[in-house]
Design a protein around this motif. Sequence first.
Motif, PDB file in Angstrom:
ATOM      1  N   GLU A   5      14.871   9.904 -17.494  1.00  0.00           N
ATOM      2  CA  GLU A   5      14.330  11.242 -17.255  1.00  0.00           C
ATOM      3  C   GLU A   5      13.401  11.259 -16.046  1.00  0.00           C
ATOM      4  O   GLU A   5      12.978  12.323 -15.601  1.00  0.00           O
ATOM      5  N   THR A   6      13.068  10.091 -15.555  1.00  0.00           N
ATOM      6  CA  THR A   6      12.268   9.970 -14.335  1.00  0.00           C
ATOM      7  C   THR A   6      12.827   8.810 -13.522  1.00  0.00           C
ATOM      8  O   THR A   6      13.592   7.984 -14.026  1.00  0.00           O
ATOM      9  N   GLY A   7      12.434   8.740 -12.257  1.00  0.00           N
ATOM     10  CA  GLY A   7      12.865   7.631 -11.406  1.00  0.00           C
ATOM     11  C   GLY A   7      13.636   8.109 -10.199  1.00  0.00           C
ATOM     12  O   GLY A   7      13.990   9.287 -10.074  1.00  0.00           O
ATOM     13  N   GLY A   8      13.912   7.180  -9.303  1.00  0.00           N
ATOM     14  CA  GLY A   8      14.588   7.531  -8.060  1.00  0.00           C
ATOM     15  C   GLY A   8      16.093   7.618  -8.197  1.00  0.00           C
ATOM     16  O   GLY A   8      16.669   7.357  -9.266  1.00  0.00           O
ATOM     17  N   ASP A   9      16.762   8.008  -7.102  1.00  0.00           N
ATOM     18  CA  ASP A   9      18.219   8.102  -7.064  1.00  0.00           C
ATOM     19  C   ASP A   9      18.831   6.698  -7.157  1.00  0.00           C
ATOM     20  O   ASP A   9      18.254   5.721  -6.681  1.00  0.00           O
ATOM     21  N   TRP A  10      19.999   6.619  -7.752  1.00  0.00           N
ATOM     22  CA  TRP A  10      20.670   5.322  -7.808  1.00  0.00           C
ATOM     23  C   TRP A  10      21.853   5.285  -6.855  1.00  0.00           C
ATOM     24  O   TRP A  10      22.469   6.308  -6.551  1.00  0.00           O
ATOM     25  N   THR A  11      22.155   4.101  -6.383  1.00  0.00           N
ATOM     26  CA  THR A  11      23.267   3.887  -5.455  1.00  0.00           C
ATOM     27  C   THR A  11      24.113   2.721  -5.953  1.00  0.00           C
ATOM     28  O   THR A  11      23.586   1.682  -6.370  1.00  0.00           O
ATOM     29  N   LEU A  12      25.433   2.906  -5.903  1.00  0.00           N
ATOM     30  CA  LEU A  12      26.369   1.849  -6.279  1.00  0.00           C
ATOM     31  C   LEU A  12      27.066   1.355  -5.005  1.00  0.00           C
ATOM     32  O   LEU A  12      27.635   2.151  -4.250  1.00  0.00           O
ATOM     33  N   THR A  13      26.987   0.058  -4.779  1.00  0.00           N
ATOM     34  CA  THR A  13      27.652  -0.541  -3.618  1.00  0.00           C
ATOM     35  C   THR A  13      28.644  -1.588  -4.094  1.00  0.00           C
ATOM     36  O   THR A  13      28.571  -2.087  -5.222  1.00  0.00           O
ATOM     37  N   ALA A  14      29.603  -1.923  -3.207  1.00  0.00           N
ATOM     38  CA  ALA A  14      30.595  -2.956  -3.481  1.00  0.00           C
ATOM     39  C   ALA A  14      30.667  -3.909  -2.287  1.00  0.00           C
ATOM     40  O   ALA A  14      30.671  -3.472  -1.127  1.00  0.00           O
ATOM     41  N   THR A  15      30.716  -5.185  -2.589  1.00  0.00           N
ATOM     42  CA  THR A  15      30.850  -6.212  -1.556  1.00  0.00           C
ATOM     43  C   THR A  15      32.105  -7.020  -1.834  1.00  0.00           C
ATOM     44  O   THR A  15      32.294  -7.528  -2.958  1.00  0.00           O
ATOM     45  N   LEU A  16      32.964  -7.149  -0.815  1.00  0.00           N
ATOM     46  CA  LEU A  16      34.249  -7.825  -0.987  1.00  0.00           C
ATOM     47  C   LEU A  16      34.410  -8.919   0.078  1.00  0.00           C
ATOM     48  O   LEU A  16      34.510  -8.624   1.274  1.00  0.00           O
ATOM     49  N   PRO A  17      34.422 -10.187  -0.296  1.00  0.00           N
ATOM     50  CA  PRO A  17      34.680 -11.262   0.673  1.00  0.00           C
ATOM     51  C   PRO A  17      36.177 -11.370   0.974  1.00  0.00           C
ATOM     52  O   PRO A  17      36.991 -10.670   0.365  1.00  0.00           O
ATOM     53  N   GLN A  18      36.537 -12.253   1.890  1.00  0.00           N
ATOM     54  CA  GLN A  18      37.936 -12.436   2.235  1.00  0.00           C
ATOM     55  C   GLN A  18      38.738 -12.929   1.036  1.00  0.00           C
ATOM     56  O   GLN A  18      38.225 -13.616   0.158  1.00  0.00           O
ATOM     57  N   PHE A  19      40.027 -12.559   1.035  1.00  0.00           N
ATOM     58  CA  PHE A  19      40.940 -13.075   0.027  1.00  0.00           C
ATOM     59  C   PHE A  19      41.321 -14.502   0.398  1.00  0.00           C
ATOM     60  O   PHE A  19      41.666 -14.802   1.544  1.00  0.00           O
ATOM     61  N   THR A  20      41.251 -15.397  -0.579  1.00  0.00           N
ATOM     62  CA  THR A  20      41.606 -16.800  -0.340  1.00  0.00           C
ATOM     63  C   THR A  20      42.770 -17.193  -1.223  1.00  0.00           C
ATOM     64  O   THR A  20      42.972 -16.637  -2.317  1.00  0.00           O
ATOM     65  N   LEU A  21      43.532 -18.152  -0.760  1.00  0.00           N
ATOM     66  CA  LEU A  21      44.653 -18.667  -1.528  1.00  0.00           C
ATOM     67  C   LEU A  21      44.110 -19.334  -2.781  1.00  0.00           C
ATOM     68  O   LEU A  21      43.174 -20.139  -2.716  1.00  0.00           O
ATOM     69  N   ASP A  22      44.654 -18.988  -3.913  1.00  0.00           N
ATOM     70  CA  ASP A  22      44.137 -19.488  -5.187  1.00  0.00           C
ATOM     71  C   ASP A  22      44.079 -21.011  -5.195  1.00  0.00           C
ATOM     72  O   ASP A  22      45.058 -21.697  -4.894  1.00  0.00           O
ATOM     73  N   GLY A  23      42.908 -21.556  -5.497  1.00  0.00           N
ATOM     74  CA  GLY A  23      42.727 -22.992  -5.579  1.00  0.00           C
ATOM     75  C   GLY A  23      42.312 -23.634  -4.278  1.00  0.00           C
ATOM     76  O   GLY A  23      42.076 -24.850  -4.226  1.00  0.00           O
TER      77      GLY A  23
END
Length: 487
Positions: free
Chosen positions: A392-410
């Motif tokens: 009921e009180t407090g500042g605005d919230w923000t949702l961010t996403a961080t995505l590293p490079q795709f690597t070959l499994d293993g």
Amino acid sequence: MRKWQRQLTRLVIGLLVGLSILNIGVSAQAASTAPQTPTSPPTSILGINLAGGFTQEPIDSNHISGDTVTLSAKGTRNILEALTNPFGSRKYVWWESTDGGNTYSKVGSNSTTYTFTAPQVSGVTHLYFQCQYDFTGIGLFYNEWSRIADVIIMPDRVPTTSIKVTADSTALYNGEITTVHATVTPSTATDPITWTSSNPSLASVDEYGNVVAADTSSSTDGLANDHGIVTITGSSNGKKDSVKIMIGTLQNVTVKEGSDATFTLRDLPEGMTVSNWYRVEDGTATALNTTDTSYTVNSASVAGDNGTSYYATLNYTLNGSTKSVTTNSALLTVEKTGLLSLTAVPNFNFGGIDAATLCQGDATLDNMDVASNGSNYDGNNNGSLTVTDSRETGGDWTLTATLPQFTLDGTNSSHLGATTLDVYDPADRLDQNVPANNEATTIYTSSDYDGQDFDVTDSQLLLSQDPLVTAGDYQSTVTWTLSVAPS
């Protein structure tokens, strides 16, 4: 020939009527009889009497010589009797015992009440009364008998020093009836008992302690005064005591945001089943397509569930035909808990693409919305991305996403080329590109205290041409971060 047939018909009818009258004469006109076993209380729901009987029983009471005493009883015919025997009827016959309940004599008939003047006595005197709900008509419908009421007559007033109130039932469906009782001290106290209801429109109580629950309202918003708790109070000589009775088939439910909310139908009479449940939002009812005796709103939210209401339709069989009745509507209230949390993140599975195709040009892969056994899968497979905000009180919230490079499994040596995750929810107009460069990208910013529940099932993976791609399974892990700006 026709004349003879008419005469025979009259003779047969006269014989049948004569037999019926003879049967009534034996049961109702006897000068005295032994006490009869009281009939079981009627089975009913929402005002529908599935089995007949007494809805109001004569009650025990204490009086002094010369008092005017009135006993009251009410019976009901079950719905099958009313439909199949419309020309039949029932009448009330009152019986009294003055010998300790050994034998009874008829003292009144054809009235729901019996009134008499308490006799002059020199000591504690018990008079016992029983009411007969006498059937008159054609068919196998039995007489009903009330409980036996004990009326104590005292020569002089005995003051009430304490009172204890109880109820035959502390939970009533709409339209049902129960009786409250007062146990006084001393047991021979002669002061009258008065009854009051904290909410007469929800449940009324009469001078005999009969409590009648309100009928089901036609309103479906959950706000009608047809369910809730009512307090019935008994008073005698300034002494008081109360009992609480729950009215309604369904009751309002209040939960904290993020908790499950369950609406439950109390024990239904035998043969009555649930046809369907309904959710009402902004005046529109939606069928929930379930026949369980309860319905649960999972992880209720302030934004999506607060203020919705729920009701059920019930089926029962009468004379081979299926009938339906609707319960009252109950309200769901979802309260803020002061909690801000990231409660669900999605898994993504983008299937596959031929390496030769990616060598030759860009490609777009759709999320397949299916489970995978990959080591990086630790969320859900139904596309849910959910932020719960109960503050009921407090500042605005923000949702961010961080995505590293795709690597070959293993391995950590083989990577895909330039890759972008398109986080997409058309219903909530969410469409954000998250490049696989290990840098935070803002997904959504809220300027109020409502949570969000995104469905990002339709997200895509954008792949740039990669002439050096190596065939295999590639994975990456999205890091979702929920943060709050200073107040």
